[in-house]
Scaffold this motif. Structure first.
Motif: not given
Length: 210
Positions: A36-44
């Motif tokens: 239930g956590r809010s997530v974000a993924v980043i890449k170059p």
């Protein structure tokens, strides 16, 4: 007076290419999302191997992401309100972000976020990346490969090194199996020696032709 943000966490996943770093990262992010956590993924942003809108493992598992040239641009990219709601931020190919250390410490220590970092444990010359989050500042770190993961392409022993197969000498070269291969220590050392000998032979031949 505003109450301080809860303490965050920094988790670091390191290893050579083809060791399963991105797989471990996405599993962790998915587990946080399932809770239930809010997530974000980043890449170059410069990593265009599988497009700009997804992080993709070598075996095809993918997850939506934000492609950024610097980590500090995430807040502007998604807006302040959305950024404030984020609980977990995953960073793939972390070695390419120059602001990695400052971003991770700020997000964890001041904003209470969980940061999961995945990246190479060194460049193609097996030198450490100077912009990495220091491991002593992380809550948890793992050095891949685990058993039965990355294997040397020459002898099938466990691979702890990444050998560049081409003669390119630039430090940052984003590519896949066409340029890099996982190798054991013996074949990493032998591979570097072989390429050095070939370079000397080419140079000698060029000089004799003048």
């Amino acid at each position: 007076m505003a109450s301080p943000s809860p303490s965050g966490e920094i988790h670091v996943i390191l290893g050579p290419m083809f060791a399963g770093k991105t797989t471990a990262l996405l599993r962790r992010i998915q587990a946080e999302k399932d809770c239930g956590r809010s997530v974000a993924v980043i890449k170059p942003k410069r990593d265009t191997r599988y497009g700009l809108d997804s992080v993709v493992t070598h075996d095809g598992v993918r997850m939506p992401c934000f492609s950024l040239s610097k980590l500090s641009a995430l807040r502007d990219k998604i807006g302040d309100a959305a950024y404030q709601k984020l609980n977990v931020i995953g960073i793939d190919e972390a070695q390419f972000f120059k602001d990695l250390y400052d971003f991770c410490c700020n997000a964890a220590d001041l904003e209470g976020k969980i940061i999961v970092v995945a990246g190479l444990d060194g460049d193609y010359l097996s030198r450490n990346k100077s912009n990495y989050v220091n491991l002593h500042l992380s809550n948890y770190s793992v050095l891949l490969p685990p058993p039965n993961e990355a294997r040397c392409e020459i002898c099938s022993r466990r691979a702890f090194f990444t050998l560049r197969k081409t003669n390119d000498t630039q430090t940052e070269l984003i590519a896949g199996a066409d340029v890099y291969m996982p190798v054991c220590r013996q074949h990493y050392v032998n591979g570097k020696a072989t390429k050095s000998m070939l370079a000397l032979q080419v140079s000698s031949t060029a000089q004799s032709m003048k």
